[in-house]
Design an enzyme around this catalytic site. Structure first.
Site, short mmCIF file in Angstrom:
data_model
loop_
_atom_site.label_atom_id
_atom_site.label_comp_id
_atom_site.label_asym_id
_atom_site.label_seq_id
_atom_site.Cartn_x
_atom_site.Cartn_y
_atom_site.Cartn_z
N HIS A 54 -1.71 7.37 4.79
CA HIS A 54 -0.45 6.63 5.30
C HIS A 54 0.36 8.21 5.39
O HIS A 54 0.87 8.47 4.47
CB HIS A 54 0.02 5.84 4.75
CG HIS A 54 -0.42 4.39 4.54
ND1 HIS A 54 -0.76 3.70 5.87
CD2 HIS A 54 -0.95 3.80 3.71
CE1 HIS A 54 -1.63 2.61 5.47
NE2 HIS A 54 -1.97 2.53 4.16
N ASN A 73 -0.17 -3.78 7.88
CA ASN A 73 1.50 -4.41 7.44
C ASN A 73 2.38 -3.58 7.18
O ASN A 73 3.39 -4.14 7.48
CB ASN A 73 0.85 -5.25 6.23
CG ASN A 73 -0.25 -6.47 6.06
OD1 ASN A 73 0.64 -7.20 6.26
ND2 ASN A 73 -1.37 -6.04 6.14
N ALA A 107 0.54 -1.76 0.44
CA ALA A 107 0.05 -0.02 -0.28
C ALA A 107 0.23 1.25 0.04
O ALA A 107 0.30 2.37 -0.03
CB ALA A 107 -1.18 -0.19 1.30
#
Ligand code: NAD
Length: 265
Positions: free
Chosen positions: A216, A186, A117
């Site tokens: 993020h 993750n 991601a």
């Protein structure tokens, strides 16, 4: 020497694995052919046979794990011992020191962690090789409803499930974050491997009803420089805990590992 055709087995036919199989069947990664899919649930027809793991491994040059941390903990070392390469998507499994040590010692197959991601991991890895970072922080913001965990008290679960308030659900170290939110963080481990030390990664996890895209924010500082990355991913339609870009990151990893990549690696 890369074989002319790499036979790929995909473990996990959910949001990520299904897209990976469909893209491989469509020839998106030249030189990688999907030969089987493994799942502990019955899957719809994806155009490749669904087989038990042991049968599928007899056909494989490469395994693409898109299932769960448990699959990595239980099967990764055995896959590598058979000389089969392994691409790991449930990267959070390596937050467990025992699993990390078992994989580091296993072979001759190689294992790769997909970038998944996030991005920017290449320059962080290069900078860490020059000199260790002094500070690495990850702040992840997701829809509150995706953050409910079985261990939470009833009040916190209800607050997140209602999905109408901003809530900080975690602040602390990377290993603990991954243990408590195994499906959501993750990236902590991927980032930890990029900077060479998962225990350096400080994590904040926020639930925000306005986070229709998963955010993020990465900050890393060290003697070589300072790095800031903001990533906003649309959640997958099939699984809102997973970003829609992840299967495409997995395919890119396959192109680098086994295919014929052209461009930036
Ligand atoms: N690296 C990253 O950036 C990143 C990003 C998102 C998700 N992930 C991880 O990737 C994995 C897959 O995500 P997803 O969104 O496709 O999940 P999903 O729930 O949509 O699909 C997972 C599939 O794996 C199967 N499965 C689970 N455990 C299994 C087992 N023990 N044996 C066989 N099959 C099993 C399930 O039946 C399901 O079909 C998860 O572990 C998730 O946390 C990683």
């Amino acid at each position: 020497m890369i074989p002319a055709e790499v036979r790929a087995v995909v473990i996990g036919g959910g949001a990520i694995g299904r897209t990976v199989v469909e893209a491989l069947r469509a020839g998106r990664i030249p030189g990688v052919r999907p030969v089987a899919i493994v799942d502990d649930q019955p899957l719809p027809d994806l155009g490749v046979p669904q087989l038990p793991l042991t049968e599928a491994l007899d056909l494989a040059d490469l395994v693409v794990e898109c299932a769960s941390q448990d699959v990595v903990a239980k099967h990764a070392a055995g896959i590598l011992a058979r000389g089969i390469d392994l691409v790991i998507t449930s990267v959070g499994a390596l937050a467990d020191a025992g699993t990390e040590a078992a994989l580091a010692a296993a072979g001759p197959g190689r294992f790769l962690l997909t970038s998944g991601a996030a991005g920017g991991l290449d320059i962080l890895s290069a900078a860490a090789a020059q000199a260790p970072f002094t500070r690495v922080e990850l702040t992840t913001t997701k829809l509150p409803t995706t953050l409910v965990q079985p261990w939470m008290d009833a009040e916190t679960s209800a607050r997140l499930a209602a999905g109408d308030q901003c809530v900080q659900v975690f602040a602390g170290g990377g290993r603990e974050a991954t243990r408590l939110f195994p499906r959501s963080l993750n990236l902590v481990v991927t980032l930890g491997w990029a900077v060479g030390d998962i225990d350096l990664v400080a994590v904040r996890l926020l639930g925000d009803p306005a986070a229709t895209r998963t955010r993020h924010h990465i900050e890393a500082d060290g003697p070589c420089g300072s790095y800031r990355f903001d990533i906003e991913n649309l959640p997958s339609a099939e699984n809102p805990r997973t970003s829609g870009v992840v299967p495409h990151a997995v395919l890119r990893t396959l192109a680098v590992l086994a295919g014929r990549p052209a461009g930036v690696v």
